[in-house]
Design a protein around this motif. Structure first.
Motif, short mmCIF file in Angstrom:
data_model
loop_
_atom_site.label_atom_id
_atom_site.label_comp_id
_atom_site.label_asym_id
_atom_site.label_seq_id
_atom_site.Cartn_x
_atom_site.Cartn_y
_atom_site.Cartn_z
N SER A 82 47.98 46.39 60.76
CA SER A 82 46.62 46.81 61.04
C SER A 82 46.49 48.32 61.08
N ILE A 83 45.27 48.77 60.91
CA ILE A 83 44.99 50.19 60.93
C ILE A 83 43.74 50.34 61.78
N GLU A 84 43.71 51.36 62.66
CA GLU A 84 42.54 51.51 63.52
C GLU A 84 41.72 52.71 63.10
N VAL A 85 40.44 52.45 62.89
CA VAL A 85 39.51 53.53 62.60
C VAL A 85 38.20 53.11 63.24
N ASP A 86 37.40 54.08 63.67
CA ASP A 86 36.21 53.64 64.40
C ASP A 86 35.14 53.11 63.47
N ALA A 87 34.28 52.29 64.05
CA ALA A 87 33.28 51.56 63.30
C ALA A 87 32.34 52.50 62.53
N VAL A 88 31.98 53.63 63.13
CA VAL A 88 31.03 54.53 62.47
C VAL A 88 31.65 55.12 61.21
N THR A 91 31.89 52.50 58.44
CA THR A 91 30.62 52.26 57.77
C THR A 91 30.28 53.42 56.84
N GLU A 92 30.49 54.64 57.38
CA GLU A 92 30.15 55.83 56.61
C GLU A 92 30.98 55.88 55.31
N LEU A 93 32.28 55.57 55.44
CA LEU A 93 33.15 55.59 54.26
C LEU A 93 32.71 54.54 53.25
N LYS A 94 32.37 53.35 53.78
CA LYS A 94 31.99 52.26 52.87
C LYS A 94 30.68 52.56 52.17
N GLU A 95 29.72 53.11 52.95
CA GLU A 95 28.39 53.30 52.37
C GLU A 95 28.31 54.51 51.46
N ASN A 96 28.99 55.58 51.86
CA ASN A 96 28.79 56.83 51.12
C ASN A 96 30.00 57.33 50.36
N GLY A 97 31.12 56.65 50.52
CA GLY A 97 32.33 57.15 49.87
C GLY A 97 32.89 58.30 50.67
N PHE A 98 34.17 58.67 50.41
CA PHE A 98 34.74 59.65 51.32
C PHE A 98 34.21 61.06 51.18
N THR A 549 49.55 51.91 53.64
CA THR A 549 48.22 52.48 53.87
C THR A 549 47.25 52.06 52.77
N PHE A 550 47.71 52.15 51.53
CA PHE A 550 46.84 51.76 50.42
C PHE A 550 46.37 50.33 50.58
N SER A 551 47.34 49.43 50.89
CA SER A 551 46.91 48.02 50.93
C SER A 551 45.98 47.77 52.12
N LEU A 552 46.26 48.43 53.27
CA LEU A 552 45.37 48.22 54.42
C LEU A 552 43.98 48.78 54.16
N LEU A 553 43.93 49.98 53.57
CA LEU A 553 42.61 50.60 53.34
C LEU A 553 41.84 49.86 52.24
N LYS A 554 42.59 49.38 51.25
CA LYS A 554 41.92 48.64 50.17
C LYS A 554 41.35 47.32 50.71
N ALA A 555 42.15 46.68 51.58
CA ALA A 555 41.68 45.41 52.14
C ALA A 555 40.39 45.60 52.91
N ARG A 556 40.19 46.79 53.47
CA ARG A 556 38.95 47.04 54.22
C ARG A 556 37.90 47.76 53.39
N GLN A 576 52.83 64.78 47.61
CA GLN A 576 52.78 63.74 46.58
C GLN A 576 51.34 63.59 46.08
N VAL A 577 51.21 63.54 44.74
CA VAL A 577 49.88 63.34 44.16
C VAL A 577 49.89 62.00 43.47
N MET A 578 48.92 61.15 43.74
CA MET A 578 48.95 59.85 43.07
C MET A 578 47.58 59.18 43.04
N ASN A 579 47.44 58.27 42.09
CA ASN A 579 46.25 57.42 42.07
C ASN A 579 46.54 56.18 42.90
N VAL A 580 45.55 55.72 43.61
CA VAL A 580 45.71 54.48 44.38
C VAL A 580 45.94 53.36 43.37
N PRO A 581 47.04 52.60 43.54
CA PRO A 581 47.35 51.55 42.55
C PRO A 581 46.31 50.42 42.59
#
Ligand SMILES: Nc1ncnc2c1ncn2[C@@H]1O[C@H](COP(=O)(O)OP(=O)(O)O)[C@@H](O)[C@H]1O
Ligand SMILES: C=C(OP(=O)(O)O)C(=O)O
Ligand SMILES: [K+]
Ligand SMILES: [Mg+2]
Length: 581
Positions: A82-88, A91-98, A549-556, A576-581
């Motif tokens: 699991s990964i913990e990030v606050d609800a706000v 939502t902000e990341l999901k709605e508006n992108g990072f 991290t990639f798999s947890l963040l992608k899952a959410r 390290q520079v990379m594209n999310v797989p």
């Protein structure tokens, strides 16, 4: 360790000293209620199994290397998956992108307008990163209640709102106005300022002053300024403990308003300048803050670095290492004189423009602000711009244009955080004021990026050891690469938060995802520009950290395949520079 295995710790004054066990040994003590341990960095502590205590203020244990570390809150490792990030933020990341996340952090002073659970929740939803309690006002019980509500909000709703306790300091201020919420002083009226103790009822046009030496220090002819000039009096007569003053600039007197006196155009600093920065009442408040496990302690009227160093060692002896950050409030002439060394000694600073504007001419406040923000950035300390940002919103639902311009200027200076005082503590529109800070921050930050106005500020080396220098080089190179390659996010894996702060200092164009394993570090990072703190357990193996991290963040749905990321870490000196797989 799961939540059900929680341990409760108590300060315990008279228990035998025992060597502190490792976490493994702690586990073996679990079934025995009231086992007492001694830890050299803690006062005496007793540990009891959770079952025999109420669960309102859980204190738990975790393992940091081979030694046990205590915290008031859920310092259990995050479950592996699991990964913990606050609800706000989520939502902000999901709605508006990072890219469009807000970089400037927001601090709200909590007072009568905002001390209920629902009101605090509205502020958290509105983007409050830090809740500030001002020990000038209210009782300790009142403040404890606020702290507990914020904790509950964090636990129940997944926020990471940090708590800042602000000390009263030894300033000279008026008393409580005998219960009235304000009093009007009219032009030409004669008022008595007195150090006498009055019973509950104050005589008419009488103001109580908290500083014993007041009547001796002022002279006939001095100007007496309330709140830096909101109301002005001239001293016309002294009669023992009473000082008769004539109102020369009328206005509203508010309870506990600050008082300064001026002679021949200069601030008078007599024995009042000798008052200790941290009063005996402040020390009790600091003990309260340590016991309640606040994240930041802001010290009013700091004059020198010594007081900060003293407080930091006091805290270190009583609390977990580095657990509480000390913020120096820059609000006096002395603090400006000793600015660099004060900031160097502190964990952050506040441009406390309210009192600063009462100690230096108002027209000097903007340049002082600019200098403080700049010095903090150079020394890598978070800085808060505070006071009167949206003063008119205490009474009105929309800000003035001038206030919006002032907020914009602080954002453009790239201060870490903006603070609401009366607007959120006792104003009529706390949520609207917060929304203005939020939307102005977002707009100015975007404008800045679009204009590509990268400031040419040279950031000096700050680290003393070679490995610190390497970390700085890595962070500044990573930030530069992130701008040039237009990456979507910087990832930093950090145990203490230091590497995350070095990245934040570079003020890159993209947001910085800071992964840390403790809730206290996560909350503290909430004050720093551009950092989005997550709680995650990670190892020294970057490859596996990234994959996880990639798999947890992608899952959410917080990132997607193809996003471009640069990752750095505390443990591994690499970029390290990379594209999310
Ligand atoms: N805990 C509290 N209880 C009551 N009133 C408060 C509290 N905290 C703040 N306030 C009110 O909000 C105003 C603005 O807060 P702040 O700027 O922190 O204090 P001050 O104006 O004393 O420097 C205060 O003057 C006071 O009227
Ligand atoms: C933030 C400040 O301090 P306080 O509100 O405690 O006076 C200030 O003076 O601007
Ligand atoms: K204060
Ligand atoms: Mg102040």
């Amino acid at each position: 360790m799961s939540q059900s295995q929680s341990l409760h710790l108590f300060n315990h004054a008279s228990t035998p000293n025992l060597t502190f066990p490792t976490t493994k040994q702690c586990y073996s003590y679990l079934p025995k209620p009231s086992t007492t341990f001694y830890n050299r960095r803690f006062p005496l502590i007793s540990i009891r199994a959770s079952s025999d205590l109420d669960s309102s203020a859980p204190l738990l244990v975790s393992d940091n290397g081979n030694r046990a570390v205590f915290s008031r809150e859920e310092e259990y490792p995050v479950a592996a998956g699991s990964i913990e990030v606050d609800a706000v933020t989520e939502t902000e990341l999901k709605e508006n992108g990072f890219r469009s996340t807000r970089r400037t952090k927001l601090v709200c002073t909590i007072g009568p307008s905002t001390c209920g659970f629902d009101q605090l929740e509205s502020l958290a939803v509105g983007g409050m990163n830090v809740a500030r309690i001002n020990m000038c006002h209210g009782t300790r019980d009142w403040h404890r209640q606020v702290i507990q509500l914020v904790r509950r909000l964090n636990e129940e709703k997944g926020y990471a709102v940090a708590i800042m306790m602000d000390t009263e300091g030894s300033e000279i201020h008026m008393g409580d106005l005998g219960g009235s919420s304000s009093a009007k002083a009219e032009d030409g009226e004669i008022w008595t300022f007195s150090v006498r103790a009055f019973d509950s009822t104050l005589p008419e046009r009488t103001i109580n002053v908290n500083y014993e030496g007041f009547a001796e220090d002022v002279k006939v002819g001095d100007d007496l300024l309330v709140d830096g000039g909101m109301v002005r009096f001239e001293v016309i007569e002294k009669i023992g403990p009473d000082v008769k003053c004539q109102c020369t600039d009328p206005g509203l007197l508010l309870p506990r308003a600050n008082l300064t006196f001026w002679r021949d155009g200069s601030l008078v600093r007599e024995r009042n300048a000798m008052l200790p920065t941290i009063s005996s009442k402040d020390w009790l408040d600091i003990d309260f803050g340590i016991a309640e496990g606040v994240d930041f302690i802001a010290i009013s009227f700091v004059k020198s670095a010594e007081v900060i160093k003293h407080l930091k060692s006091y805290i270190a002896a009583r609390s977990r290492d580095g657990d509480i950050a000390v913020i120096a409030k820059i609000e006096s002439i002395d603090s400006l004189k000793n600015l660099e060394e004060i900031i160097q000694a502190s964990d952050g600073a506040m441009v406390a423009r309210g009192d600063l504007g009462a100690q230096i001419p108002l027209e000097q406040v903007p340049s002082a602000q600019q200098r403080i923000v700049q010095v903090c950035r150079q020394l890598n300390k978070p800085v808060i711009v505070a006071s009167q940002l949206l003063e008119s919103m205490i009474e009105y639902p929309t800000p003035t244009r001038a206030e919006v311009a002032d907020v914009s200027e602080a954002v453009r200076q790239r201060a870490d955080a903006l603070m609401l005082s009366g607007e959120s503590a006792m104003g009529q529109f706390p949520e609207k004021a917060l929304a203005v800070l939020r939307s102005v921050s977002l707009r100015i930050e975007r404008w800045w990026r679009e204009e590509k106005r990268h400031e040419a500020m040279e950031l000096p080396d700050i680290g003393s050891s070679f490995s610190d220098k390497i970390s700085e080089e890595i962070c500044s190179s990573a930030a530069k690469m992130a701008n040039n390659l237009e990456v979507d996010a910087l990832f930093v894996y950090t145990k203490t938060g230091h590497m995350a702060s070095l990245l934040s200092r570079c003020r890159p164009d993209c947001p910085i995802f800071a992964f840390t394993s403790t809730t206290s570090v996560r909350r503290r990072l909430n004050l720093q520009w551009g950092l989005i703190p997550f709680r995650l357990s990670f190892s020294d193996d970057m490859e596996s950290n990234l994959n996880k991290t990639f798999s947890l963040l992608k899952a959410r749905n917080l990132i997607k395949s193809g996003d471009l990321v640069i990752a750095v870490s505390d443990m591994l000196q690499s970029i390290q520079v990379m594209n999310v797989p």
